[in-house]
Write an enzyme that holds these catalytic residues in place. Structure first.
Site, mmCIF file in Angstrom:
data_model
loop_
_atom_site.group_PDB
_atom_site.id
_atom_site.type_symbol
_atom_site.label_atom_id
_atom_site.label_comp_id
_atom_site.label_asym_id
_atom_site.label_seq_id
_atom_site.Cartn_x
_atom_site.Cartn_y
_atom_site.Cartn_z
ATOM 1 N N SER A 43 0.786 -0.996 0.079
ATOM 2 C CA SER A 43 -0.521 0.074 -0.243
ATOM 3 C C SER A 43 1.054 1.314 0.190
ATOM 4 O O SER A 43 0.439 2.356 -0.256
ATOM 5 C CB SER A 43 -0.296 0.005 1.485
ATOM 6 O OG SER A 43 -0.055 -0.453 2.362
ATOM 7 N N HIS A 56 -2.651 -3.209 -5.748
ATOM 8 C CA HIS A 56 -2.605 -2.183 -4.679
ATOM 9 C C HIS A 56 -4.735 -2.221 -4.580
ATOM 10 O O HIS A 56 -5.279 -1.867 -5.270
ATOM 11 C CB HIS A 56 -2.269 -1.245 -4.800
ATOM 12 C CG HIS A 56 -2.852 -1.075 -2.606
ATOM 13 N ND1 HIS A 56 -3.137 0.707 -2.615
ATOM 14 C CD2 HIS A 56 -3.001 -1.925 -2.113
ATOM 15 C CE1 HIS A 56 -3.040 0.737 -1.249
ATOM 16 N NE2 HIS A 56 -3.565 -0.576 -0.873
ATOM 17 N N GLU A 114 -5.253 0.113 -7.844
ATOM 18 C CA GLU A 114 -3.995 0.400 -7.699
ATOM 19 C C GLU A 114 -2.496 -0.286 -8.944
ATOM 20 O O GLU A 114 -2.873 -1.163 -7.357
ATOM 21 C CB GLU A 114 -3.414 1.101 -6.968
ATOM 22 C CG GLU A 114 -4.280 2.815 -6.479
ATOM 23 C CD GLU A 114 -3.585 3.580 -5.240
ATOM 24 O OE1 GLU A 114 -3.226 4.600 -5.002
ATOM 25 O OE2 GLU A 114 -2.785 2.619 -4.909
ATOM 26 N N ASN A 139 -3.461 6.555 -0.823
ATOM 27 C CA ASN A 139 -3.178 6.611 1.195
ATOM 28 C C ASN A 139 -1.702 8.048 0.475
ATOM 29 O O ASN A 139 -1.545 8.389 1.528
ATOM 30 C CB ASN A 139 -2.019 5.099 0.684
ATOM 31 C CG ASN A 139 -2.164 4.440 1.673
ATOM 32 O OD1 ASN A 139 -3.616 4.160 2.397
ATOM 33 N ND2 ASN A 139 -2.949 3.396 1.174
#
Length: 341
Positions: free
Chosen positions: A123, A144, A156, A194
């Site tokens: 992540s 991800h 992702e 993130n």
């Protein structure tokens, strides 16, 4: 670029909540899936967890038992890493630690065929850094998923500096076939989500640390004023504080200790105490049987039916509040100039 055919085998390394969820997604799409975890019995427990989750849908009349049996039947727990060698794609979903991931990916590179795609569910760790010690980093790509993987649509697809573009395109097309909404991202700290999410957690944790309000109140403000489905403390409890705190530290260090990404001492204490959120039974809130969620500290309304709000001048971005005040039943008087109130 064509997606991976459902006749090909997918392997998932790591049978925690995320790894098991990814295995479920691939199995639902029709792939045979190997599920491996170094902990004894974890892979079987992961498959059983998938079966339990899907059985609830059967009980609610949302799925047929035959469909559930077929999905679970495609997930094959394996005890040895060597058993995933014939997989067309291997997705690692293990602990967020650069050196441990390095070691696993190096082992997979030795075990698997040259056409096997190595995907990481990291992540926040640089895909470029993860591939740096591989002999063929061009076949490593970030894939991800977000928790819970069977429900969250976004994936992702992260390209490291050496990632072959065709590999990223295959993974993107495969994620689409799995019913996801993939987006390409470059290997920057935190990727897209993130990186954007850090202030969501950090600002809330800072307010808590400064004593501005309690978690229940801050969660209510974010839900009701920001229109989020979950507040930051509910969400970190769901994610797991060990995972969330590790990602925060990773992004913080990747941005050279930029103060905007400063980790929270409060969250550090939760991790050290083993209060990891829902999975441990306690985080900011208690999840033990019979526990009650604390109510937000809400100030009672002091507005009467004949309250008039006078708005003077241009409020700029805050002008959207005027309609909310009207919807709340307030009488609004707007004045342009600096005249008498």
């Amino acid at each position: 670029m064509q997606a991976l055919d459902t006749q090909t085998t997918i392997a998932v390394i790591g049978a925690g909540a995320m790894g098991s969820g990814i295995a479920q997604v691939a199995a639902q799409a029709g792939h045979k899936v190997y599920l491996h975890d170094q902990r004894d019995g974890a892979a079987s427990a992961g498959r059983d967890g998938v079966a339990k989750q899907l059985q609830r849908r059967v009980d609610k009349g949302k799925m047929e038992q035959q469909a559930v049996d077929a999905i679970v039947g495609r997930i094959h727990p394996v005890s040895a890493l060597s058993e995933v060698a014939d997989s067309r794609m291997v997705i690692e979903a293990i602990i967020e630690d650069l050196e441990i991931k390095h070691s696993l990916l190096a082992d997979l590179e030795e075990l698997c065929g040259k056409k096997t795609i190595l995907a990481t569910n990291t992540s926040s760790i640089s895909v470029t850094a993860l591939g740096a010690k591989l002999r063929h980093p061009e076949r490593l790509v970030g894939m991800h998923f977000f928790n819970p993987a069977p429900l969250m649509a976004l994936v992702e697809v992260v390209k490291g500096l050496a990632t072959d573009h065709s590999v990223a395109e295959i993974v993107h097309a495969t994620a689409t076939n799995w019913g996801k909404k993939p987006v390409f991202a470059t290997s920057t700290p935190g990727f897209i989500v993130n990186r954007v999410a850090r202030p969501f957690y950090a600002e809330s944790l800072r307010l808590l640390q400064e004593g501005a309000a309690d978690p229940a109140t801050l969660d209510a403000i974010v839900r009701e004023a920001g229109n989020f489905r979950m507040g930051p403390f509910e969400l970190t409890d769901l994610i797991g504080h060990d995972v969330n705190y590790a990602v925060t530290n990773s992004v913080f260090n990747a941005y050279y200790q930029d103060a905007r990404f400063l980790p929270s001492l409060i969250q550090k204490e939760l991790v050290e105490a083993g209060r990891l959120g829902r999975k441990s039974g306690h985080g900011f809130y208690s999840y033990t049987e019979g526990s009650k969620r604390p109510e937000p500290d809400t100030e009672p309304s002091r507005l009467s039916d004949d309250t008039t709000l006078i708005v003077k001048g241009d409020l700029g971005p805050a002008s959207a509040l005027i309609n909310r005040f009207r919807d709340a039943g307030l009488d609004i008087v707007e004045r342009d100039g600096p005249g008498q109130l």
